[in-house]
Design an enzyme around this catalytic site. Structure first.
Site, PDB file in Angstrom:
ATOM      1  N   HIS A  96      15.691 -27.994  56.230  1.00  0.00           N
ATOM      2  CA  HIS A  96      16.449 -26.861  56.744  1.00  0.00           C
ATOM      3  C   HIS A  96      15.524 -25.773  57.308  1.00  0.00           C
ATOM      4  CE1 HIS A  96      19.666 -29.099  54.881  1.00  0.00           C
ATOM      5  NE2 HIS A  96      18.981 -29.073  53.744  1.00  0.00           N
ATOM      6  N   GLU A 147      17.837 -23.185  49.535  1.00  0.00           N
ATOM      7  CA  GLU A 147      17.075 -24.427  49.650  1.00  0.00           C
ATOM      8  C   GLU A 147      15.974 -24.288  50.691  1.00  0.00           C
ATOM      9  OE1 GLU A 147      17.746 -29.180  50.676  1.00  0.00           O
ATOM     10  OE2 GLU A 147      19.432 -27.786  50.776  1.00  0.00           O
ATOM     11  N   HIS A 178      13.418 -31.499  49.885  1.00  0.00           N
ATOM     12  CA  HIS A 178      14.768 -30.952  49.770  1.00  0.00           C
ATOM     13  C   HIS A 178      15.072 -30.583  48.315  1.00  0.00           C
ATOM     14  CE1 HIS A 178      16.541 -31.852  53.784  1.00  0.00           C
ATOM     15  NE2 HIS A 178      15.572 -32.758  53.817  1.00  0.00           N
ATOM     16  N   GLU A 185      14.560 -35.148  46.864  1.00  0.00           N
ATOM     17  CA  GLU A 185      15.454 -34.114  46.332  1.00  0.00           C
ATOM     18  C   GLU A 185      14.860 -33.695  44.993  1.00  0.00           C
ATOM     19  OE1 GLU A 185      17.989 -32.817  47.810  1.00  0.00           O
ATOM     20  OE2 GLU A 185      18.818 -34.250  49.247  1.00  0.00           O
TER      21      GLU A 185
END
Length: 286
Positions: A76, A113, A168, A250
């Protein structure tokens, strides 16, 4: 959290050596959300927590990763929430078309995030450079939004990277805890052909999972990957379009209070970066 809609048929787990590693005990894209995850993630503004300042790094004696190129993909972008029209534009991911990027998720107190992934990516970059590696970031919050998922893949491909890691954090329901590594599925469609990277990406993912568990003291996810910490996906453009070994990590679930406390802790983020760096290093050194 990667940009995706999960396809249950491709949630295949693979074996990992993590269970044999000490410390794998209990915890003390754009890709849209998969089914079963918190669909109400906030499009929060960037956290007030500052990104750690980047300090000069001197390669260590021996430079074990000299000559190696590693691409780090911070998930992101802190500016995505201000550019929803742009990030909602769809791009080709090989198997279909998906949004350019998403805002990512956030903790209950709005630690985003995007802020987390950039901080961990800076720490990881420092550690890898200290070992002599050439490190490329897909972005450094130096652009208004993005890059889009197809561009993120191109950056790794054009760098002829020896390894790519997309960093992430997840946005699942409270009670879902732990990390997981997403591996590419076999995809041969349009511009996508993952066959050449399947085996090396799996090895890279296994090494990162084992060392991440040991360095952070956290366990593989209790809700994805059947306890192995590994998950195979065919709906992530960043993996489908890659021509070099690549995985998504993640690091934990931002919507679970206990995981969120870890992710927001600078000392834990340093441990996370060490775990990723060690996993990459053992993969590259065989």
């Amino acid at each position: 959290m990667p940009h995706h809609v999960r396809k249950p048929l491709v949630r295949t787990a693979v074996a990992v050596a993590c269970a044999l590693v000490a410390g794998c005990g209990a915890t003390a894209e754009p890709d849209a959300k998969p089914a079963g995850r918190d669909a109400s993630k906030p499009a929060a503004s960037p956290s007030v927590r500052p990104v750690r300042p980047v300090t000069p790094v001197t390669p260590s004696a021996g430079a074990p990763l000299a000559g190696r190129t590693i691409v780090i993909d911070p998930g992101h972008n802190p500016g995505n929430f201000r550019h929803t029209a742009e990030i909602n534009q769809k791009v080709d991911i090989g198997t279909n078309r998906k949004e350019c990027d998403t805002t990512g998720t956030a903790t209950a107190d709005d630690y985003t995030e995007a802020a987390f992934t950039l901080d961990v990516s800076h720490r990881l970059r420092d550690l890898l450079k200290a070992q002599g590696a050439t490190v490329v970031l897909t972005h450094d919050a130096d652009r208004p939004y993005g890059p889009c998922i197809d561009e993120r893949a191109r950056i790794g491909n054009e760098a002829k990277a020896d390894a790519v890691v997309s960093v992430h954090a997840d946005g699942s329901a409270a009670g879902n805890r732990g990390f997981h590594v997403i591996l590419p599925a076999r995809v041969q469609s349009g511009a996508a052909d993952t066959a050449p990277i399947l085996a090396p990406s799996r090895t890279l993912g296994e090494r990162i999972a084992a060392h991440f568990a040991r360095a952070t003291g956290t366990s593989p996810a209790n809700y994805i990957g059947s306890g192995t910490g590994l998950d195979i996906r065919d709906d992530l453009g960043g993996l489908n379009l890659s021509t070099v070994p690549k995985v998504f990590l993640e690091c934990g679930n931002m919507r679970d209070p206990k995981d969120a406390a870890l992710l927001a802790n600078a000392a834990w983020r340093q441990k996370a970066a060490h775990g990723i760096a060690e996993g990459i290093g053992t993969y590259l050194k065989g």
